[in-house]
Design an enzyme around this catalytic site. Structure first.
Site, PDB file in Angstrom:
ATOM      1  N   LYS A  12       0.840  -1.198   0.000  1.00  0.00           N
ATOM      2  CA  LYS A  12       0.000   0.000   0.000  1.00  0.00           C
ATOM      3  C   LYS A  12       0.882   1.257   0.000  1.00  0.00           C
ATOM      4  O   LYS A  12       2.101   1.171   0.221  1.00  0.00           O
ATOM      5  CB  LYS A  12      -0.917  -0.049   1.228  1.00  0.00           C
ATOM      6  CG  LYS A  12      -1.941  -1.210   1.175  1.00  0.00           C
ATOM      7  CD  LYS A  12      -2.768  -1.261   2.451  1.00  0.00           C
ATOM      8  CE  LYS A  12      -3.861  -2.311   2.381  1.00  0.00           C
ATOM      9  NZ  LYS A  12      -4.674  -2.336   3.640  1.00  0.00           N
ATOM     10  N   TYR A  52     -12.209  -2.440  -3.290  1.00  0.00           N
ATOM     11  CA  TYR A  52     -12.760  -2.612  -1.943  1.00  0.00           C
ATOM     12  C   TYR A  52     -14.291  -2.559  -1.934  1.00  0.00           C
ATOM     13  O   TYR A  52     -14.892  -2.226  -0.912  1.00  0.00           O
ATOM     14  CB  TYR A  52     -12.180  -1.554  -1.009  1.00  0.00           C
ATOM     15  CG  TYR A  52     -10.788  -1.891  -0.491  1.00  0.00           C
ATOM     16  CD1 TYR A  52     -10.525  -3.120   0.133  1.00  0.00           C
ATOM     17  CD2 TYR A  52      -9.741  -0.984  -0.599  1.00  0.00           C
ATOM     18  CE1 TYR A  52      -9.263  -3.428   0.617  1.00  0.00           C
ATOM     19  CE2 TYR A  52      -8.464  -1.285  -0.109  1.00  0.00           C
ATOM     20  CZ  TYR A  52      -8.239  -2.507   0.495  1.00  0.00           C
ATOM     21  OH  TYR A  52      -6.995  -2.817   0.981  1.00  0.00           O
ATOM     22  N   ARG A  88      -1.771 -14.648   3.363  1.00  0.00           N
ATOM     23  CA  ARG A  88      -2.421 -13.925   4.471  1.00  0.00           C
ATOM     24  C   ARG A  88      -1.674 -14.158   5.786  1.00  0.00           C
ATOM     25  O   ARG A  88      -1.597 -13.261   6.625  1.00  0.00           O
ATOM     26  CB  ARG A  88      -3.873 -14.383   4.631  1.00  0.00           C
ATOM     27  CG  ARG A  88      -4.774 -14.102   3.450  1.00  0.00           C
ATOM     28  CD  ARG A  88      -5.366 -12.731   3.451  1.00  0.00           C
ATOM     29  NE  ARG A  88      -6.280 -12.498   4.559  1.00  0.00           N
ATOM     30  CZ  ARG A  88      -7.009 -11.393   4.695  1.00  0.00           C
ATOM     31  NH1 ARG A  88      -6.919 -10.434   3.777  1.00  0.00           N
ATOM     32  NH2 ARG A  88      -7.807 -11.227   5.716  1.00  0.00           N
ATOM     33  N   THR A  94      -5.423  -8.230  10.187  1.00  0.00           N
ATOM     34  CA  THR A  94      -5.801  -6.915   9.638  1.00  0.00           C
ATOM     35  C   THR A  94      -5.354  -5.780  10.557  1.00  0.00           C
ATOM     36  O   THR A  94      -4.787  -4.791  10.101  1.00  0.00           O
ATOM     37  CB  THR A  94      -7.337  -6.861   9.442  1.00  0.00           C
ATOM     38  OG1 THR A  94      -7.706  -7.918   8.559  1.00  0.00           O
ATOM     39  CG2 THR A  94      -7.770  -5.530   8.852  1.00  0.00           C
ATOM     40  N   ARG A 105       2.807  -7.205   8.803  1.00  0.00           N
ATOM     41  CA  ARG A 105       2.131  -6.163   9.598  1.00  0.00           C
ATOM     42  C   ARG A 105       2.645  -6.147  11.036  1.00  0.00           C
ATOM     43  O   ARG A 105       2.783  -5.081  11.643  1.00  0.00           O
ATOM     44  CB  ARG A 105       0.619  -6.380   9.555  1.00  0.00           C
ATOM     45  CG  ARG A 105       0.007  -6.029   8.190  1.00  0.00           C
ATOM     46  CD  ARG A 105      -1.379  -6.621   8.053  1.00  0.00           C
ATOM     47  NE  ARG A 105      -2.084  -6.148   6.859  1.00  0.00           N
ATOM     48  CZ  ARG A 105      -3.223  -6.691   6.428  1.00  0.00           C
ATOM     49  NH1 ARG A 105      -3.771  -7.706   7.068  1.00  0.00           N
ATOM     50  NH2 ARG A 105      -3.813  -6.211   5.339  1.00  0.00           N
ATOM     51  N   ASN A 115      -1.709  -0.282   7.419  1.00  0.00           N
ATOM     52  CA  ASN A 115      -1.176  -1.633   7.669  1.00  0.00           C
ATOM     53  C   ASN A 115      -0.340  -2.198   6.509  1.00  0.00           C
ATOM     54  O   ASN A 115      -0.169  -3.398   6.366  1.00  0.00           O
ATOM     55  CB  ASN A 115      -2.299  -2.588   8.099  1.00  0.00           C
ATOM     56  CG  ASN A 115      -3.391  -2.737   7.064  1.00  0.00           C
ATOM     57  OD1 ASN A 115      -3.332  -2.146   5.987  1.00  0.00           O
ATOM     58  ND2 ASN A 115      -4.397  -3.543   7.372  1.00  0.00           N
ATOM     59  N   HIS A 118      -1.690  -5.486   1.326  1.00  0.00           N
ATOM     60  CA  HIS A 118      -2.969  -6.144   1.039  1.00  0.00           C
ATOM     61  C   HIS A 118      -2.701  -7.554   0.542  1.00  0.00           C
ATOM     62  O   HIS A 118      -1.729  -7.788  -0.181  1.00  0.00           O
ATOM     63  CB  HIS A 118      -3.740  -5.384  -0.044  1.00  0.00           C
ATOM     64  CG  HIS A 118      -4.880  -6.191  -0.610  1.00  0.00           C
ATOM     65  ND1 HIS A 118      -6.109  -6.242   0.018  1.00  0.00           N
ATOM     66  CD2 HIS A 118      -4.961  -7.015  -1.679  1.00  0.00           C
ATOM     67  CE1 HIS A 118      -6.897  -7.067  -0.670  1.00  0.00           C
ATOM     68  NE2 HIS A 118      -6.225  -7.550  -1.705  1.00  0.00           N
ATOM     69  N   GLU A 129      -9.352 -10.001  -8.162  1.00  0.00           N
ATOM     70  CA  GLU A 129      -8.403  -8.901  -7.944  1.00  0.00           C
ATOM     71  C   GLU A 129      -7.301  -8.908  -8.998  1.00  0.00           C
ATOM     72  O   GLU A 129      -6.917  -7.847  -9.510  1.00  0.00           O
ATOM     73  CB  GLU A 129      -7.829  -8.992  -6.526  1.00  0.00           C
ATOM     74  CG  GLU A 129      -8.873  -8.672  -5.465  1.00  0.00           C
ATOM     75  CD  GLU A 129      -8.425  -8.924  -4.040  1.00  0.00           C
ATOM     76  OE1 GLU A 129      -9.225  -8.677  -3.121  1.00  0.00           O
ATOM     77  OE2 GLU A 129      -7.280  -9.382  -3.819  1.00  0.00           O
TER      78      GLU A 129
HETATM   79  N1  UDP Z   1      -9.532  -1.122   7.608  1.00  0.00           N
HETATM   80  C1  UDP Z   1      -9.636   0.028   8.382  1.00  0.00           C
HETATM   81  N2  UDP Z   1     -10.379  -0.033   9.537  1.00  0.00           N
HETATM   82  C2  UDP Z   1     -11.012  -1.161   9.931  1.00  0.00           C
HETATM   83  C3  UDP Z   1     -10.900  -2.325   9.140  1.00  0.00           C
HETATM   84  C4  UDP Z   1     -10.161  -2.265   7.986  1.00  0.00           C
HETATM   85  O1  UDP Z   1      -9.074   1.067   8.053  1.00  0.00           O
HETATM   86  O2  UDP Z   1     -11.661  -1.152  10.975  1.00  0.00           O
HETATM   87  C5  UDP Z   1      -8.731  -1.075   6.377  1.00  0.00           C
HETATM   88  C6  UDP Z   1      -7.386  -1.794   6.541  1.00  0.00           C
HETATM   89  O3  UDP Z   1      -6.405  -1.048   5.835  1.00  0.00           O
HETATM   90  C7  UDP Z   1      -7.642  -3.123   5.878  1.00  0.00           C
HETATM   91  C8  UDP Z   1      -8.592  -2.717   4.751  1.00  0.00           C
HETATM   92  O4  UDP Z   1      -9.424  -1.733   5.330  1.00  0.00           O
HETATM   93  O5  UDP Z   1      -6.450  -3.722   5.429  1.00  0.00           O
HETATM   94  C9  UDP Z   1      -9.441  -3.826   4.185  1.00  0.00           C
HETATM   95  O6  UDP Z   1     -10.158  -4.440   5.236  1.00  0.00           O
HETATM   96  P1  UDP Z   1     -10.292  -6.025   5.323  1.00  0.00           P
HETATM   97  O7  UDP Z   1     -11.284  -6.338   6.387  1.00  0.00           O
HETATM   98  O8  UDP Z   1     -10.519  -6.578   3.963  1.00  0.00           O
HETATM   99  O9  UDP Z   1      -8.846  -6.462   5.887  1.00  0.00           O
HETATM  100  P2  UDP Z   1      -7.618  -7.197   5.149  1.00  0.00           P
HETATM  101  O10 UDP Z   1      -8.199  -8.183   4.187  1.00  0.00           O
HETATM  102  O11 UDP Z   1      -6.806  -6.117   4.476  1.00  0.00           O
HETATM  103  O12 UDP Z   1      -6.840  -7.856   6.265  1.00  0.00           O
HETATM  104 MG    MG Z   2      -9.617  -7.917   2.703  1.00  0.00          MG
END
Ligand code: UDP
Ligand code: MG
Length: 152
Positions: A12, A52, A88, A94, A105, A115, A118, A129
């Site tokens: 990111k 997203y 992952r 996350t 992370r 974080n 992605h 994607e």
């Molecule tokens: N995010 C955020 N606040 C939250 C949850 C998610 O800013 O409470 C952001 C964070 O950067 C995250 C992205 O939204 O990586 C996508 O969310 P997702 O639940 O898909 O998490 P990921 O798959 O990236 O772990």
């Molecule tokens: Mg996600």
């Protein structure tokens, strides 16, 4: 699960600005995954909203899109055994505060909204994607000389 499973991984804008592209690439290379596509891209708001789309009703969505639109992103496709799930695991949780040390992370970030990386959450979303971020021909099919030393 197959040795040709592919996942979409992105560094990111915060990760790019902080000079973490090389370190994040190394995590995937070191584990044995094969790079299939890579580019530095600022795809714009509409593309990021599409990426997203599943989160469009979340309160953090506008801030998330603004964050993702704040600078270049290093978009990649990594290939290998269980690439989506294991990718992952390499990323960590996350929320970086819940990410184990040793994960990307968990080693390089503190805030959920910064974080650094992605990773696709399922084989199905990885396919979507990859198709969104890469054109036909940008994803390269090649044989790694290491494959026979990584796979049984
Ligand atoms: N995010 C955020 N606040 C939250 C949850 C998610 O800013 O409470 C952001 C964070 O950067 C995250 C992205 O939204 O990586 C996508 O969310 P997702 O639940 O898909 O998490 P990921 O798959 O990236 O772990
Ligand atoms: Mg996600």
């Amino acid at each position: 699960m197959s040795t040709t499973e592919q996942t979409f991984i992105a560094v990111k804008p915060d990760g790019v600005q902080r000079g973490l592209v090389g370190k994040i690439i190394s995590r995937f290379e070191d584990r044995g995954f094969k790079l299939a596509a890579i580019k530095l891209i600022t795809p714009g708001k509409a593309h990021l909203e599409k990426h997203y789309a599943d989160l469009k009703d979340k309160p953090f969505f506008p801030g998330l899109v603004e964050y993702m639109n704040s600078g270049p992103i290093c978009a990649m496709v990594w290939e290998g055994l269980d690439a989506v799930k294991t990718g992952r695991v390499l990323l960590g949780a996350t929320n970086p505060l819940a990410s184990a040390p040793g994960t990307i992370r968990g080693d390089f970030s503190l805030a959920v909204g910064r974080n650094v990386c992605h990773g696709s959450d399922s084989v199905e979303s990885a396919k979507k994607e990859i198709a969104l971020w890469f054109q036909e021909g940008e994803v390269v099919s090649w044989e790694s000389a290491q494959a026979k030393w990584i796979y049984e």
